[in-house]
Design a protein around this motif. Structure first.
Motif, PDB file in Angstrom:
ATOM      1  N   ASN A   1       0.849  -1.190   0.000  1.00  0.00           N
ATOM      2  CA  ASN A   1       0.000   0.000   0.000  1.00  0.00           C
ATOM      3  C   ASN A   1       0.881   1.235   0.000  1.00  0.00           C
ATOM      4  OD1 ASN A   1      -2.098  -2.003   1.792  1.00  0.00           O
ATOM      5  ND2 ASN A   1      -2.929  -0.808   0.115  1.00  0.00           N
ATOM      6  N   THR A   2       0.908   1.911  -1.144  1.00  0.00           N
ATOM      7  CA  THR A   2       1.757   3.081  -1.319  1.00  0.00           C
ATOM      8  C   THR A   2       1.046   4.372  -0.937  1.00  0.00           C
ATOM      9  OG1 THR A   2       1.042   3.288  -3.618  1.00  0.00           O
ATOM     10  CG2 THR A   2       2.987   1.960  -3.203  1.00  0.00           C
ATOM     11  N   THR A   3      -0.233   4.268  -0.565  1.00  0.00           N
ATOM     12  CA  THR A   3      -1.013   5.433  -0.176  1.00  0.00           C
ATOM     13  C   THR A   3      -0.770   5.766   1.300  1.00  0.00           C
ATOM     14  OG1 THR A   3      -2.844   3.848  -0.067  1.00  0.00           O
ATOM     15  CG2 THR A   3      -2.804   5.337  -1.937  1.00  0.00           C
ATOM     16  N   ALA A   4      -1.376   6.846   1.762  1.00  0.00           N
ATOM     17  CA  ALA A   4      -1.072   7.370   3.103  1.00  0.00           C
ATOM     18  C   ALA A   4      -1.316   6.350   4.208  1.00  0.00           C
ATOM     19  CB  ALA A   4      -1.898   8.631   3.355  1.00  0.00           C
ATOM     20  N   GLY A   5      -2.357   5.523   4.039  1.00  0.00           N
ATOM     21  CA  GLY A   5      -2.647   4.527   5.070  1.00  0.00           C
ATOM     22  C   GLY A   5      -1.510   3.557   5.290  1.00  0.00           C
ATOM     23  N   GLY A   6      -0.716   3.305   4.250  1.00  0.00           N
ATOM     24  CA  GLY A   6       0.406   2.391   4.383  1.00  0.00           C
ATOM     25  C   GLY A   6       1.479   2.896   5.320  1.00  0.00           C
ATOM     26  N   ALA A   7       1.551   4.216   5.503  1.00  0.00           N
ATOM     27  CA  ALA A   7       2.543   4.776   6.423  1.00  0.00           C
ATOM     28  C   ALA A   7       2.245   4.380   7.854  1.00  0.00           C
ATOM     29  CB  ALA A   7       2.577   6.296   6.289  1.00  0.00           C
ATOM     30  N   CYS A   8       0.977   4.265   8.176  1.00  0.00           N
ATOM     31  CA  CYS A   8       0.584   3.889   9.540  1.00  0.00           C
ATOM     32  C   CYS A   8       0.762   2.389   9.772  1.00  0.00           C
ATOM     33  CB  CYS A   8      -0.865   4.305   9.803  1.00  0.00           C
ATOM     34  SG  CYS A   8      -1.115   6.094   9.811  1.00  0.00           S
ATOM     35  N   THR A   9       0.211   1.558   8.872  1.00  0.00           N
ATOM     36  CA  THR A   9       0.349   0.115   9.051  1.00  0.00           C
ATOM     37  C   THR A   9       1.801  -0.328   8.906  1.00  0.00           C
ATOM     38  OG1 THR A   9      -0.173  -0.262   6.722  1.00  0.00           O
ATOM     39  CG2 THR A   9      -1.998  -0.366   8.287  1.00  0.00           C
ATOM     40  N   GLY A  10       2.591   0.445   8.154  1.00  0.00           N
ATOM     41  CA  GLY A  10       3.978   0.071   7.936  1.00  0.00           C
ATOM     42  C   GLY A  10       4.939   0.604   8.969  1.00  0.00           C
ATOM     43  N   SER A  11       4.417   1.323   9.958  1.00  0.00           N
ATOM     44  CA  SER A  11       5.309   1.883  10.974  1.00  0.00           C
ATOM     45  C   SER A  11       4.866   1.596  12.400  1.00  0.00           C
ATOM     46  CB  SER A  11       5.408   3.405  10.801  1.00  0.00           C
ATOM     47  OG  SER A  11       4.170   4.023  11.127  1.00  0.00           O
ATOM     48  N   GLY A  12       3.566   1.389  12.597  1.00  0.00           N
ATOM     49  CA  GLY A  12       3.045   1.187  13.944  1.00  0.00           C
ATOM     50  C   GLY A  12       2.597   2.454  14.624  1.00  0.00           C
ATOM     51  N   LEU A  13       2.634   3.584  13.899  1.00  0.00           N
ATOM     52  CA  LEU A  13       2.109   4.835  14.449  1.00  0.00           C
ATOM     53  C   LEU A  13       0.653   4.970  13.999  1.00  0.00           C
ATOM     54  CD1 LEU A  13       3.577   7.000  16.172  1.00  0.00           C
ATOM     55  CD2 LEU A  13       3.608   8.441  14.134  1.00  0.00           C
ATOM     56  N   PRO A  14      -0.270   5.300  14.897  1.00  0.00           N
ATOM     57  CA  PRO A  14      -1.692   5.315  14.538  1.00  0.00           C
ATOM     58  C   PRO A  14      -2.082   6.517  13.700  1.00  0.00           C
ATOM     59  CG  PRO A  14      -1.422   6.071  16.789  1.00  0.00           C
ATOM     60  CD  PRO A  14      -0.060   5.620  16.326  1.00  0.00           C
ATOM     61  N   PRO A  15      -3.230   6.428  12.978  1.00  0.00           N
ATOM     62  CA  PRO A  15      -3.695   7.557  12.168  1.00  0.00           C
ATOM     63  C   PRO A  15      -3.907   8.833  12.978  1.00  0.00           C
ATOM     64  CG  PRO A  15      -4.900   5.564  11.598  1.00  0.00           C
ATOM     65  CD  PRO A  15      -4.091   5.241  12.807  1.00  0.00           C
ATOM     66  N   THR A  16      -4.215   8.694  14.268  1.00  0.00           N
ATOM     67  CA  THR A  16      -4.448   9.876  15.108  1.00  0.00           C
ATOM     68  C   THR A  16      -3.197  10.722  15.284  1.00  0.00           C
ATOM     69  OG1 THR A  16      -4.106   8.433  17.026  1.00  0.00           O
ATOM     70  CG2 THR A  16      -6.389   8.911  16.390  1.00  0.00           C
ATOM     71  N   ALA A  17      -2.033  10.165  14.935  1.00  0.00           N
ATOM     72  CA  ALA A  17      -0.783  10.918  15.065  1.00  0.00           C
ATOM     73  C   ALA A  17      -0.498  11.776  13.850  1.00  0.00           C
ATOM     74  CB  ALA A  17       0.384   9.951  15.291  1.00  0.00           C
ATOM     75  N   ILE A  18      -1.241  11.569  12.763  1.00  0.00           N
ATOM     76  CA  ILE A  18      -0.963  12.256  11.502  1.00  0.00           C
ATOM     77  C   ILE A  18      -1.752  13.554  11.418  1.00  0.00           C
ATOM     78  CG2 ILE A  18      -0.945  12.055   9.001  1.00  0.00           C
ATOM     79  CD1 ILE A  18       0.916  10.096  10.573  1.00  0.00           C
ATOM     80  N   GLU A  19      -1.055  14.632  11.100  1.00  0.00           N
ATOM     81  CA  GLU A  19      -1.695  15.949  11.032  1.00  0.00           C
ATOM     82  C   GLU A  19      -1.740  16.533   9.630  1.00  0.00           C
ATOM     83  OE1 GLU A  19      -0.181  18.110  14.942  1.00  0.00           O
ATOM     84  OE2 GLU A  19       1.325  16.755  14.096  1.00  0.00           O
ATOM     85  N   ARG A  20      -0.922  16.005   8.727  1.00  0.00           N
ATOM     86  CA  ARG A  20      -0.855  16.586   7.388  1.00  0.00           C
ATOM     87  C   ARG A  20      -0.432  15.517   6.392  1.00  0.00           C
ATOM     88  NH1 ARG A  20       3.422  21.318   5.757  1.00  0.00           N
ATOM     89  NH2 ARG A  20       4.799  19.804   6.740  1.00  0.00           N
ATOM     90  N   VAL A  21      -1.004  15.575   5.178  1.00  0.00           N
ATOM     91  CA  VAL A  21      -0.604  14.686   4.087  1.00  0.00           C
ATOM     92  C   VAL A  21      -0.235  15.552   2.891  1.00  0.00           C
ATOM     93  CG1 VAL A  21      -1.285  12.836   2.523  1.00  0.00           C
ATOM     94  CG2 VAL A  21      -2.122  12.828   4.888  1.00  0.00           C
ATOM     95  N   VAL A  22       1.023  15.469   2.492  1.00  0.00           N
ATOM     96  CA  VAL A  22       1.502  16.206   1.319  1.00  0.00           C
ATOM     97  C   VAL A  22       1.551  15.249   0.136  1.00  0.00           C
ATOM     98  CG1 VAL A  22       3.408  17.510   0.298  1.00  0.00           C
ATOM     99  CG2 VAL A  22       2.853  17.798   2.731  1.00  0.00           C
ATOM    100  N   GLY A  23       0.738  15.542  -0.884  1.00  0.00           N
ATOM    101  CA  GLY A  23       0.736  14.732  -2.089  1.00  0.00           C
ATOM    102  C   GLY A  23       1.630  15.359  -3.136  1.00  0.00           C
ATOM    103  N   VAL A  24       2.515  14.548  -3.715  1.00  0.00           N
ATOM    104  CA  VAL A  24       3.500  15.054  -4.674  1.00  0.00           C
ATOM    105  C   VAL A  24       3.154  14.573  -6.083  1.00  0.00           C
ATOM    106  CG1 VAL A  24       5.961  15.225  -5.237  1.00  0.00           C
ATOM    107  CG2 VAL A  24       5.236  14.900  -2.849  1.00  0.00           C
ATOM    108  N   CYS A  25       3.158  15.504  -7.026  1.00  0.00           N
ATOM    109  CA  CYS A  25       2.959  15.138  -8.431  1.00  0.00           C
ATOM    110  C   CYS A  25       3.874  15.987  -9.296  1.00  0.00           C
ATOM    111  CB  CYS A  25       1.501  15.327  -8.853  1.00  0.00           C
ATOM    112  SG  CYS A  25       0.929  17.047  -8.854  1.00  0.00           S
ATOM    113  N   LYS A  26       4.221  15.457 -10.442  1.00  0.00           N
ATOM    114  CA  LYS A  26       4.934  16.261 -11.429  1.00  0.00           C
ATOM    115  C   LYS A  26       3.944  17.196 -12.105  1.00  0.00           C
ATOM    116  CE  LYS A  26       8.683  13.075 -12.580  1.00  0.00           C
ATOM    117  NZ  LYS A  26       9.075  11.943 -13.437  1.00  0.00           N
ATOM    118  N   ALA A  27       4.482  18.187 -12.802  1.00  0.00           N
ATOM    119  CA  ALA A  27       3.641  19.117 -13.552  1.00  0.00           C
ATOM    120  C   ALA A  27       3.127  18.474 -14.835  1.00  0.00           C
ATOM    121  CB  ALA A  27       4.422  20.384 -13.886  1.00  0.00           C
ATOM    122  N   TYR A  28       3.549  17.246 -15.071  1.00  0.00           N
ATOM    123  CA  TYR A  28       3.073  16.422 -16.183  1.00  0.00           C
ATOM    124  C   TYR A  28       2.991  15.004 -15.629  1.00  0.00           C
ATOM    125  CZ  TYR A  28       8.181  16.141 -16.344  1.00  0.00           C
ATOM    126  OH  TYR A  28       9.498  16.004 -16.002  1.00  0.00           O
TER     127      TYR A  28
END
Length: 424
Positions: free
Chosen positions: A241-268
């Protein structure tokens, strides 16, 4: 703020640059998924670094880096990466890099199994990096994988390797690929395990302590949202899971600890490997390749290139809960006279604002474009929003409107200082 950084396309969005930029105000930088199939390119102090497993925070003094339980880790590859960093004058002490004892280990037979699977798929191959990532995640799901905790005891490791090899060798033999003995597998990885031993620990208490102590934690995503095994262009995806939820399941830190999600994209848009790509454009691909741009950091393969696909980004912003957009390589479009932005797909005469799940629908989808004027001027020297050409600002503003999230960061070159922060 505790922040997750995730890619909104098919990877290679420039996450490494944004992570490096935001690391200045972070205390901990963590990885929670993927393996050394991902490559993050960071340019710091006029030096280019390509990192595969080690979090980008390693390039800063005083930052703690964590490889979490959700990462599948190639011990030999990680040791090579550490050696390269140390030879470049970047120290990698055990208290600076912590590795989860629950992380699954990529072994030599996983790489051969990866090659076997790609060969069996023929013209339908996924286009993997053949680094053994998929087979390692498959072992994890099948509950016959090996974790770092298992590898710290030679007797346990040998026993578990032997059990797994009984099936793996049968698969490899059917494809006329090399088979393995327990001795071969263990001797290949044992020196790396010993070198990494001081770094291996239960990383979950360390993350929770940082959280409770008010430290700032930055999660460095790998790959992109449309390589996510659940939300991507299945089956042309990775195995995690490469989406934001994977950061929580892949680290053991709960979603309640997350305050911001920065999504990165190219201009193309770019993509490496097989799979659908609705806005792919030969002219755009030739344009970037002729400039020596858009070659994979991990494989060196030329990336497929096309116009910006806001159908993908709109959906990725929803799935990830993006609060801030980071748009990279804006300067890549500096010479274009006009720009096309895909705002929807036409599938059998029906307009679709979100990507389909049906595989056949991808083959039928046609882009519905909105044309915007280019700016045809050099943006690499811009250091603020006001420094940008009006047409560049209009392009970025429209991108934010279509995505449903504000553009907060703009990359207009590879250097750290070539990052514009848009005040809210």
């Amino acid at each position: 703020m505790n922040t997750i950084i995730c890619g909104l396309q098919w990877g290679d969005e420039g996450k490494g640059k944004i992570v490096d930029y935001l690391t200045e105000t972070a205390d901990v930088v963590a990885r929670g998924q993927g393996g050394n199939n991902a490559g993050h390119t960071v340019i710091a102090n006029d030096t280019k670094y390509i990192l595969h497993l080690v979090p980008s925070g390693i390039l800063w003094e005083g930052k703690k880096c964590i490889i979490g339980n959700g990462v599948v880790m190639d011990p030999v590859g990680l040791c090579k990466e550490i050696t390269n960093l140390e030879e470049a004058g970047i120290p990698v002490q055990p208290d600076k890099l912590l590795i989860s004892d629950r992380a699954h280990v990529v072994l030599s037979y996983h790489r051969e199994l990866d090659a076997a699977r790609e060969a069996a798929l023929g013209k339908n191959k996924i286009g993997t990096t053949k680094r053994g990532i998929g087979p390692t995640y498959a072992d994890k799901a099948n509950r016959n994988g090996l974790r770092l905790a298992d590898m710290l005891c030679e007797a346990t490791a040998r026993e578990l390797i032997g059990i797994r090899l009984a099936e793996a060798n049968d698969t490899l033999a059917k494809h006329d690929l090399p088979t393995f003995t327990v001795d071969q597998v263990w001797e290949d990885v044992a020196p790396a395990i010993e070198r990494l031993r001081p770094h291996v620990t239960n990383t979950i208490p360390a993350l929770h302590k940082a959280w409770k102590d008010g430290k700032t934690i930055l999660f460095e995503g790998a790959q992109g949202s449309f390589l996510d095994v659940d939300f991507g262009t299945y089956p042309f995806v990775t195995s995690s899971n490469t989406t934001a939820g994977g950061a929580c399941t892949g680290s053991g830190l709960p979603p309640t600890a997350i305050e911001r999600v920065v999504g990165v994209c190219k201009a193309y848009t770019t993509r490496v490997g097989s799979g659908p790509f609705i806005t792919e454009n030969d002219d755009i691909s030739d344009y970037f390749h002729a400039r020596g741009m858009e070659f994979g950091a991990t494989t060196g393969r030329p990336r497929r290139c096309g116009w910006l696909d806001m159908v993908l980004i709109r959906y990725a912003c929803m799935v990830n809960g993006v609060t801030d957009l980071a748009v990279t390589i804006l300067d890549g479009l500096d010479e274009r006279e006009s720009l096309q932005v895909c705002v929807a797909y036409d599938i059998d005469g029906e307009r679709h604002d979100f990507p389909p799940a049906n595989r056949a629908a991808w083959d039928k989808a046609q882009p519905i474009y909105e044309e915007l004027p280019g700016w045809q001027s050099d943006t690499t020297g811009a250091r603020s929003w006001d420094d940008l050409p009006e047409n560049a600002k209009a392009y970025l503003t429209r991108l934010g409107e279509l995505a449903g999230a504000p553009v907060t960061y703009i990359g207009n070159g590879p250097e750290r200082e070539q990052t514009i922060v848009v005040s809210k």
